[in-house]
Design a protein around this motif. Structure first.
Motif, short mmCIF file in Angstrom:
data_model
loop_
_atom_site.label_atom_id
_atom_site.label_comp_id
_atom_site.label_asym_id
_atom_site.label_seq_id
_atom_site.Cartn_x
_atom_site.Cartn_y
_atom_site.Cartn_z
N GLY C 16 0.83 -1.21 0.00
CA GLY C 16 0.00 0.00 0.00
C GLY C 16 0.85 1.25 0.00
O GLY C 16 0.58 2.22 -0.71
N ALA C 17 1.93 1.22 0.79
CA ALA C 17 2.84 2.37 0.85
C ALA C 17 3.52 2.58 -0.50
O ALA C 17 3.65 3.71 -0.97
N ILE C 18 3.92 1.48 -1.13
CA ILE C 18 4.58 1.59 -2.43
C ILE C 18 3.60 2.15 -3.47
O ILE C 18 3.95 3.04 -4.25
N GLN C 19 2.37 1.65 -3.44
CA GLN C 19 1.36 2.17 -4.38
C GLN C 19 1.10 3.65 -4.11
O GLN C 19 0.72 4.39 -5.01
N ALA C 20 1.30 4.07 -2.87
CA ALA C 20 1.09 5.48 -2.52
C ALA C 20 2.30 6.34 -2.90
O ALA C 20 2.32 7.54 -2.64
N GLY C 21 3.29 5.73 -3.50
CA GLY C 21 4.43 6.51 -4.00
C GLY C 21 5.66 6.46 -3.12
O GLY C 21 6.65 7.16 -3.38
N CYS C 22 5.62 5.65 -2.07
CA CYS C 22 6.81 5.53 -1.21
C CYS C 22 7.90 4.78 -1.96
O CYS C 22 7.68 3.69 -2.46
N ARG C 73 8.93 10.61 -0.92
CA ARG C 73 8.02 9.86 -0.05
C ARG C 73 8.80 8.74 0.62
O ARG C 73 9.32 7.85 -0.03
N VAL C 74 8.89 8.83 1.94
CA VAL C 74 9.76 7.94 2.70
C VAL C 74 9.03 7.47 3.94
O VAL C 74 8.20 8.19 4.48
N MET C 75 9.34 6.24 4.37
CA MET C 75 8.71 5.74 5.59
C MET C 75 9.65 4.82 6.36
O MET C 75 10.67 4.37 5.86
N THR C 76 9.25 4.55 7.59
CA THR C 76 9.84 3.48 8.37
C THR C 76 8.70 2.79 9.09
O THR C 76 7.58 3.30 9.14
N SER C 77 8.99 1.61 9.62
CA SER C 77 8.00 0.93 10.45
C SER C 77 8.74 0.27 11.59
O SER C 77 9.92 -0.02 11.50
N SER C 78 8.01 0.04 12.67
CA SER C 78 8.63 -0.60 13.82
C SER C 78 7.51 -1.06 14.74
O SER C 78 6.33 -1.03 14.38
N SER C 79 7.90 -1.51 15.92
CA SER C 79 6.93 -1.85 16.95
C SER C 79 7.36 -1.18 18.24
O SER C 79 8.53 -0.82 18.40
N SER C 80 6.45 -1.07 19.15
CA SER C 80 6.55 -0.23 20.35
C SER C 80 7.94 0.13 20.88
O SER C 80 8.28 1.32 20.95
N VAL C 102 5.37 6.99 9.46
CA VAL C 102 5.91 6.01 10.41
C VAL C 102 4.79 5.05 10.77
O VAL C 102 3.70 5.48 11.12
N MET C 103 5.05 3.74 10.65
CA MET C 103 4.04 2.77 11.06
C MET C 103 4.46 2.11 12.36
O MET C 103 5.62 1.73 12.51
N ASN C 104 3.53 2.00 13.29
CA ASN C 104 3.79 1.31 14.55
C ASN C 104 2.85 0.12 14.68
O ASN C 104 1.64 0.29 14.77
N ALA C 105 3.42 -1.09 14.64
CA ALA C 105 2.63 -2.29 14.96
C ALA C 105 2.76 -2.50 16.46
O ALA C 105 3.70 -3.11 16.94
#
Lengths: 71, 252, 355, 180
Positions: C16-22, C73-80, C102-105
């Protein structure tokens, strides 16, 4: 025109240029610049050998050096 | 009189021509000037993005005419990596002090060096935390008094100074690692030629480069600028020897 | 057959992020979201992007910061626990007015906690985390499809307001599979490099400088007021809520994300028993949809906040509805996820049989 | 209409796979589906389970605390899920490996020697298909044709040769419950 051109407003009077000049033509002057420092000053423009030592050590980029060329 | 003046030395174009906030005699200004000269001479003004540290050089971006970003303490190599990845053709350098690079940012600098991606690091080693008032740094020499080692640094309580250049040179990633000194005209000339190699290592796409600059901190060392230069030669150089520790093929 | 594909949440959100241009991702492994960086490492090179595994979350977010300064368009993801380490960078990015996602699972805490689903990072996400007066937009999808759709919004909002947009999910959404359709494909060639970006002057008549430093107090206050004005604009324009079975509802459950989804079943079970229960689900938890909640207050006899945390969402509900209607709360922590019946039991305990 | 089931056993018994197969088949029919694994350390080597929901309407909770049905592959899974299946629900048990009988009178019980049946078909690895077949013989969330179609998504290349025997295993499960 000067061989050693010191931007007195940029100078912070650190004295490094004075310490490295091989022909000893730089001194700290008695004047104060706008920021309260006594700027370095060249006492004998004609003696400058264009060795660049003063410009190399100047942390304030206050010194420009020139040399005459015969037209 | 038909006499013309030839320029022997003038301010670089990359220099924004402001009076810096640095203390009188601080060699930050010298390192800044060398960077600006090289950016001019190598035609990099339009491609340069500088990453500034937290420390005395935190306002570095005020003094140059190229693009700049300001990093969090120690994170400049990570930020530079992010910038370089998005625009690999740009010239990206970080400018960091010893607290920033060798203490809080040690992980970032080691991994940036290990990745070996072409970014350039100008590392100012003046043996203490200048901006915060002269506390002990990872590079503070044994016996050296600082505001947090008032009796002098001892290995028992404070450990040993870190030789960053030698340490990073052990890694396979870096293309060019050198230690220079800003204590004298001759060494400043050598410093510039090392920085030129470091810049070239990036421009030619060879890899990561770092130049560690032995620098002064007259205010916190409580010495005059001239005495500070002497201290580098007498006390600092014996522990932090000058030289090139890593020169990959193609670096010139 | 439709264009739906069956995908794991953590991978679908990455796509989804890639489709959004990330096109740029920087991250560090942590469970339960490892499928996201793994997927990015495979996919980004295929679309001309770059994936970098950083040496820590601290480095990840600062790499994101660097790329954000370049206006991509840049992102990262992580958990708590990893998100905790990123708070420094998030504050700097916010203070510098540059955009990123930033995505937080979210997982059970505090400390190392566990990897089970939780919502205990609500305060961290919507109230603070890092230093200084800053806000981020926080989106809380409750299905994989919604997450994929919200990623497009996340990048749009980040660019529009030049701020950090956080997408909060949990391991349940990350690990489950659902059919998903990628409806929006952003053509990255249409994304312009912003005029403020630090990409080298290339003929520009001035240098761009990105910094969060303003030494002069009056100047920094002025900058803060500018940020506050922006946040006020976001609060006016961007809050979103889903209303489920609210037309004739006497009572409402207020919940977001995974918890809201489970509470939807509670609503169905309650209605089968004759209780007129509905669900109000904040999609944005910042800006918090207080106005939308308040609009329902005159019609409601009470509302039960349900969350995988201890009175965090509840605090915002109280700020919105305190004194207007009776409020109840039910939550489980540490990664325990209550089922629909358990929620209904809590409702009945606090509001009687709802009649 | 909503069907939901928990599938539970040891890691490596193909528990997750038949759950995903069921979800994929449901999606092929245009239904709403969710597949939710139990995850974490217990997934490695220990017990593994997944919850599958197939429905005509958008699915609310993917988490099943009281599933309509459970397919259990081993004793631990029997002990964990037999008590929580909803009243009147279905429990499918591999009786080759589990000798325990349910004490609940309200459940629809299927005790099927799935491992034995799979061995007769040539390999105990088909046990999961036999059990899925038994479940599908009892409830019809989706057609067998859709399951067959979904199989071809999983078994490609060299494994495509296994499609037929997997179909036979599914049918053996269906036949077992229909004979009764």
């Amino acid at each position: 025109m000067e061989r050693v051109s010191i931007d007195e407003q940029q100078c912070k009077s650190c004295g490094l240029c004075v310490s490295v000049c091989p022909v000893k033509i730089l001194i700290i002057s008695d004047r104060l610049n706008a920021r309260g420092f006594r700027p370095a000053q060249c006492t004998d423009q004609d003696k400058c050998t264009s060795c660049s030592s003063c410009a190399l050590v100047c942390p304030d980029i206050a010194i420009a050096l020139y040399r005459e060329v015969k037209a | 009189m038909a006499e013309e003046m030839k320029v022997i030395y003038e301010r670089p174009r990359s220099w924004a021509n402001k009076v810096t906030h640095y203390c009188p005699g601080c060699t930050h200004g010298v390192a800044h000037r060398l960077v600006a000269e090289l950016v001019d001479e190598m035609g990099l003004l339009d491609k340069t993005i500088a990453v500034w540290p937290v420390g005395c050089a935190v306002l570095g971006y005020e003094y140059f005419t190229f693009d700049s970003v300001e990093a969090a303490h120690g994170r400049a190599p990570a930020m530079a990596t992010g910038i370089k990845v998005t625009n690999p053709d740009n010239f990206v350098f970080t400018y960091q002090g010893d607290g920033d690079l060798a203490s809080i940012g040690m992980a970032e600098i080691v991994h940036a060096a290990a990745r070996g991606w072409p970014i350039t690091v100008i590392f100012i080693n003046n043996g203490n935390y200048g901006m915060t008032g002269g506390q002990m740094a990872p590079t503070t020499l044994l016996g050296q008094k600082t505001t947090t080692s008032p009796l002098g640094r001892t290995p028992q309580t404070n450990g040993f100074p870190i030789r960053v250049a030698e340490m990073l040179a052990q890694l396979d990633g870096p293309a060019y690692i050198a230690r220079v000194s800003l204590d004298s005209p001759v060494n400043i000339r050598k410093a510039k030629s090392a920085m030129r190699k470091a810049f070239n290592a990036q421009v030619r796409g060879i890899g990561f480069s770092m130049v560690e600059c032995l620098s002064t901190c007259p205010t916190n060392w409580k010495l005059t600028p001239v005495e500070s230069m002497e201290r580098i030669r007498k006390e600092v150089m014996p522990y932090f020897p000058l030289g090139e520790f890593k020169v990959a093929q193609g670096v010139l | 057959m439709s264009d739906k594909v069956l995908m794991k949440g953590a991978e679908a959100l990455a796509e989804g992020a890639i489709q959004a241009g990330c096109r740029f991702y920087f991250g560090y492994p942590i469970t339960p979201q490892n499928e996201t960086p793994e997927y990015m490492s495979r996919r980004l090179p295929e679309v001309g992007g770059r994936f970098v595994q950083a040496e820590s979350e601290v480095a990840s977010i600062n790499m994101v910061y660097g790329a954000a300064c370049a206006g991509v368009r840049v992102m990262t993801s992580s958990s708590s626990p990893g998100i905790s380490l990123m708070q420094e960078g998030i504050s700097y990015i916010s203070g510098s007015n540059v955009p990123c996602v930033v995505m937080n699972a979210m997982r059970g805490g505090p400390g190392l906690g566990n990897i089970a689903p939780a919502q205990a990072d609500y305060f961290q996400a919507v109230k603070g985390g890092g230093n200084g007066d800053y806000k981020r937009i926080v989106l809380a999808p409750s299905s994989i499809q919604e997450g994929v759709d919200l990623f497009v919004d996340a990048f749009e909002l980040a660019d529009k307001y030049r701020m950090v947009v956080m997408v909060i999910v949990d391991g349940l959404i990350g690990q489950m599979m659902e059919p998903v359709e990628f409806k929006t494909k952003v053509d990255v060639s249409t994304l312009k490099t912003p005029e403020w970006a630090t990409v080298g002057r290339h003929g520009r008549d001035h240098a761009n400088v990105i910094t969060s430093l303003t030494l002069d107090a009056a100047g920094l206050e002025k900058w803060n007021l500018k940020l506050q004005a922006k946040y006020a604009q976001v609060e006016r324009s961007e809050s979103r809520i889903e209303e489920y079975q609210m037309d004739d509802a006497d009572y409402a459950i207020i919940a977001y994300g995974t918890m809201a989804r489970i509470a939807k079943t509670t609503v169905r079970v309650a209605r089968a028993k004759g209780i007129k229960l509905g669900l109000l689900r904040p999609i944005t938890v910042w800006p918090f949809p207080a106005k939308q909640l308040q609009a329902y207050a005159p019609k409601l006899k009470g509302a039960l906040t349900v969350e995988l945390a201890y009175r965090q969402l509840f605090e915002d509900v109280q700020l919105a509805l305190c004194g207007k209607i009776p409020l109840g709360w039910f939550g489980r922590g540490g990664g325990v996820v209550p089922g629909p019946q358990e929620i209904l039991a809590a409702f009945e305990e606090q509001f009687g049989k709802g009649r | 209409m909503e069907h939901n089931v928990v599938i539970a056993g040891f890691g490596g018994q193909g528990v997750m796979l038949i759950g995903e197969l069921l979800a994929r088949a449901g999606m092929e029919e245009g239904k709403e589906v969710t597949w939710l694994p139990s995850y974490g350390p217990e997934q490695r080597g220990g017990t593994a389970n997944c919850a599958v929901v197939v429905a005509d309407e958008p699915i609310a909770s993917p988490l099943l605390t009281e599933p309509q049905a459970a397919i259990v592959f081993n004793r631990q899974s029997f002990d964990k899920f037999e008590p929580v299946v909803e009243q009147g629900g279905l429990l499918v048990v591999d009786s080759t490996l589990i000798d325990k009988k349910s004490s609940r009178a309200d459940l629809d019980m299927v005790y099927i020697p799935a491992t034995d049946i799979a061995m007769e078909l040539g390999n105990s690895k088909f046990t999961n298909m036999v059990l899925l077949g038994a479940y599908l013989g009892k409830v019809n969330p989706i057609s067998m044709a859709s399951v067959h179609a979904a199989l071809s998504v999983f078994l490609t290349g060299k494994k495509a040769a296994l499609i037929e025997v997997n179909k036979r295993a599914l049918q053996a499960g269906v036949d077992f419950v229909n004979k009764k």
